[in-house]
Scaffold this motif. Sequence first.
Motif, short mmCIF file in Angstrom:
data_model
loop_
_atom_site.label_atom_id
_atom_site.label_comp_id
_atom_site.label_asym_id
_atom_site.label_seq_id
_atom_site.Cartn_x
_atom_site.Cartn_y
_atom_site.Cartn_z
N PRO A 131 9.39 -16.68 31.04
CA PRO A 131 8.18 -17.24 29.89
C PRO A 131 9.22 -18.13 28.79
N THR A 132 10.61 -18.33 29.02
CA THR A 132 11.43 -18.69 27.71
C THR A 132 11.79 -19.64 28.16
N LEU A 133 12.05 -20.08 29.47
CA LEU A 133 12.80 -21.00 29.68
C LEU A 133 12.39 -22.99 29.19
N GLU A 134 12.61 -23.61 29.24
CA GLU A 134 12.43 -25.18 29.05
C GLU A 134 11.42 -25.58 30.72
N HIS A 135 12.39 -24.89 31.63
CA HIS A 135 11.91 -25.77 32.20
C HIS A 135 11.73 -24.55 33.62
N PRO A 136 10.39 -24.50 35.00
CA PRO A 136 9.25 -23.56 35.73
C PRO A 136 10.59 -23.88 37.17
N THR A 137 11.97 -23.43 36.95
CA THR A 137 12.97 -23.62 37.63
C THR A 137 13.96 -22.41 38.80
N LEU A 138 13.44 -21.25 37.42
CA LEU A 138 13.77 -19.70 37.47
C LEU A 138 12.80 -18.95 37.79
N ALA A 139 12.79 -17.86 39.61
CA ALA A 139 11.37 -17.28 39.30
C ALA A 139 12.52 -16.66 40.65
N ILE A 142 0.10 -1.98 31.59
CA ILE A 142 0.69 -1.33 31.78
C ILE A 142 0.82 0.14 31.05
N GLU A 143 0.90 0.07 30.37
CA GLU A 143 1.58 1.20 29.25
C GLU A 143 0.60 2.24 29.09
N LYS A 144 -0.46 1.57 29.26
CA LYS A 144 -1.94 2.29 28.89
C LYS A 144 -2.46 2.74 29.97
N SER A 145 -2.23 2.17 31.41
CA SER A 145 -2.89 2.45 32.58
C SER A 145 -1.87 3.32 32.91
N SER A 193 4.84 -21.98 27.04
CA SER A 193 6.11 -21.10 26.71
C SER A 193 5.39 -20.22 26.14
N GLN A 194 4.52 -20.19 25.00
CA GLN A 194 3.68 -19.64 24.13
C GLN A 194 3.04 -18.44 25.49
N SER A 195 1.96 -19.16 25.57
CA SER A 195 0.89 -18.50 26.28
C SER A 195 1.31 -17.82 27.35
N MET A 196 2.79 -18.12 27.94
CA MET A 196 3.10 -16.80 28.86
C MET A 196 3.18 -15.53 28.74
N ILE A 197 4.17 -15.79 27.59
CA ILE A 197 4.84 -14.44 26.16
C ILE A 197 3.18 -14.14 25.68
N LYS A 198 2.62 -14.98 25.55
CA LYS A 198 1.17 -13.63 25.39
C LYS A 198 0.49 -13.16 26.30
N ALA A 199 0.62 -13.87 27.41
CA ALA A 199 0.50 -12.71 28.60
C ALA A 199 1.33 -12.00 29.22
N VAL A 200 2.15 -11.62 28.31
CA VAL A 200 3.45 -10.90 29.38
C VAL A 200 2.84 -10.10 28.60
N GLU A 201 3.20 -10.08 26.95
CA GLU A 201 2.62 -8.39 26.06
C GLU A 201 1.83 -8.33 26.60
N LYS A 202 0.90 -8.56 27.22
CA LYS A 202 -1.00 -7.92 27.04
C LYS A 202 -0.82 -7.29 28.55
N ARG A 234 10.11 -3.33 30.56
CA ARG A 234 10.78 -4.44 31.43
C ARG A 234 10.90 -5.55 30.98
N ALA A 235 11.53 -6.39 32.34
CA ALA A 235 11.55 -7.44 32.11
C ALA A 235 10.13 -8.35 32.03
N GLY A 236 10.15 -9.26 31.28
CA GLY A 236 8.96 -9.85 30.71
C GLY A 236 8.83 -11.13 31.56
N LEU A 237 8.50 -11.40 32.90
CA LEU A 237 8.35 -12.45 33.99
C LEU A 237 6.45 -12.33 33.62
N TYR A 238 6.52 -13.78 34.06
CA TYR A 238 4.81 -14.29 33.61
C TYR A 238 4.42 -14.15 34.97
N LYS A 239 3.40 -13.23 35.27
CA LYS A 239 2.85 -12.27 36.15
C LYS A 239 3.87 -11.53 37.36
#
Length: 571
Positions: free
Chosen positions: A378-386, A435-438, A421-430, A368-373
């Motif tokens: 999660p890797t952009l410098e500013h949260p101006t793209l959603a 999703i893969e488990k369920s 960014s690091q926290s969001m990437i960690k949340a995305v991977e979780k 999947r496209a790894g999007l935070y929530k």
Amino acid sequence: MLAPLEAHQITTGRSRSIMVHRVAVIGAGPSGLTSIKACLEEGMEPTCFESSDDMGGLWKFKEVSEPNRASIYRSLTINISKEMMCYSDFPIPSDYPNYMHHSKILNYFRMYADHFKLLKYIRFQTLVKSVRKAPDYYRTGRWEVLTEKRDGHEERHVFDAVICCSGHYTYPNLPLKDFPGIETFEGKYLHSWDYKGPEDMYGKRVVVIGIGNSGGDIAVETSRVAEQVYMSTRRGAWIIRQVSDNGVPVDMKYNTRFVHILFQLFPINFFNWFGEKKLNAMYDHTMYALKPKHRLFSQIPVINDDLPMKILSGAVIIKPNVKEICGCTVVFDDGSTVEKVDTIVFATGYNYDFPYLPKNAMYKSGHRAGLYKHVFPPTLEHPTLAVVGFIHALGAIMPQAEMQARWVTRVFKGHKKLPSSQSMIKAVEKDTKNIEKSYIVSKLTPLQVDFVSYMDEIAGEIGVRPSLLWLFFTDYPLFKRVLWGPVTAYQYRLTGRGKWEGARRAIFTQFDRMFQPLKTRKLEPEQPSTARRLVKMSLTVMVGGAAIYYFHTRKPDVIPTLLSNMRPQRV
């Protein structure tokens, strides 16, 4: 370029404050419309670019499918009931049917856009060719958007933020390489994206490959005119009905907070066993050759009331996966064949892509496209793209996209802060692991979430999640309807930012709106008959007498003991 009239600041854990006022919204479908409205509610200036000549996205039917656009067939009726699919502050008219034809859904979007005055913010027949970081992006977070009008005229714009609402039913997946011999096929083959109706299927022998909702609909519809329809499936599927107990729409019956709480308390295998048992009681999936390899809640089931009857009548024959194609003969994995095939319909899903975005804008996580929530890269410098509406659950996209848009605009305005960014990437991977488990996950189905859990999660971000405990003590009648009733979007307008004064009444009257379109014939209220009361009384006396006789003969001490306990104690 228009100069901003006012500015709002965004502060995140990974960037300094930036200014947001002008927002580009890509797509005027259900996600785009609610994103425009959310921007206006936060005092921002949206500009929506829509490549076609009308709003509605997927729900705008066209006789000829247009490249790079979603497409539907002429008879399509939504499989989510109207109370479960409407926006949170704009109920669907009570006289509309519970399961609506696509034309009525489009009418609803027109009413929504007209009521909230959204049309003037949409630029029709304008294609977004590219979205790139502006030269001053690292300082301002701005984006440069290149658009093209229908006449070929290109224009560049600069926006403070961008919301992508282009959906995920745009690029058909046609895996011809997985079907050896397809080049020898002498008939016609097409993807369900190109299917408009059964007119070309009269008297034909048709093979439908794939057993999702589109495949089921197409197999049922073509079976009414075709000589024979065969449905090929690799995994099988669980089939549920739209009409539940007592004729209530199935999502209004079971998509409740009480059921959701039970799912949190008990093992999922219990619900798999219970749900499969209930479905097999209606029609044995093994007997109908439908039984899948996965459990019920590992994948979104197929919603189709007609398919089992078509199988039972022989109009649709279920077959295993296609092994190869030899001229007009289709060979299946079990060695069986179907000869003189005229048409093959590939109901094989869709690929997803954002061709207008920079390649490095999206973070990849598994399939999947790894999007935070499921919203923010999660890797952009500013949260101006959603990204809004890029999600799949056993529920309508409208309330989910609306909830996402409300959160996005709060972030744009600076009222909500995203993690680093690091926290969001960690949340995305979780999230990806969960999703893969369920669920059964593939490159075509990487977006699945639980409807209620996800709605509550995003609602919690903006402070609009209903509190059962608070309602229990402050508004018990409402508490009962929120707990036991369907999780309609009105629940997320009861409190917090964007509170709607009509939300409570909408919840109390949601079943009235469900019943209204069914009141097409006046009937006298049923009076309880004397005979029925006598029968009930007789049965009660018989059962009671049998119980007394059993205890008197087998356990003679029980009745005297009970009677002695009922007498008042004497000193």
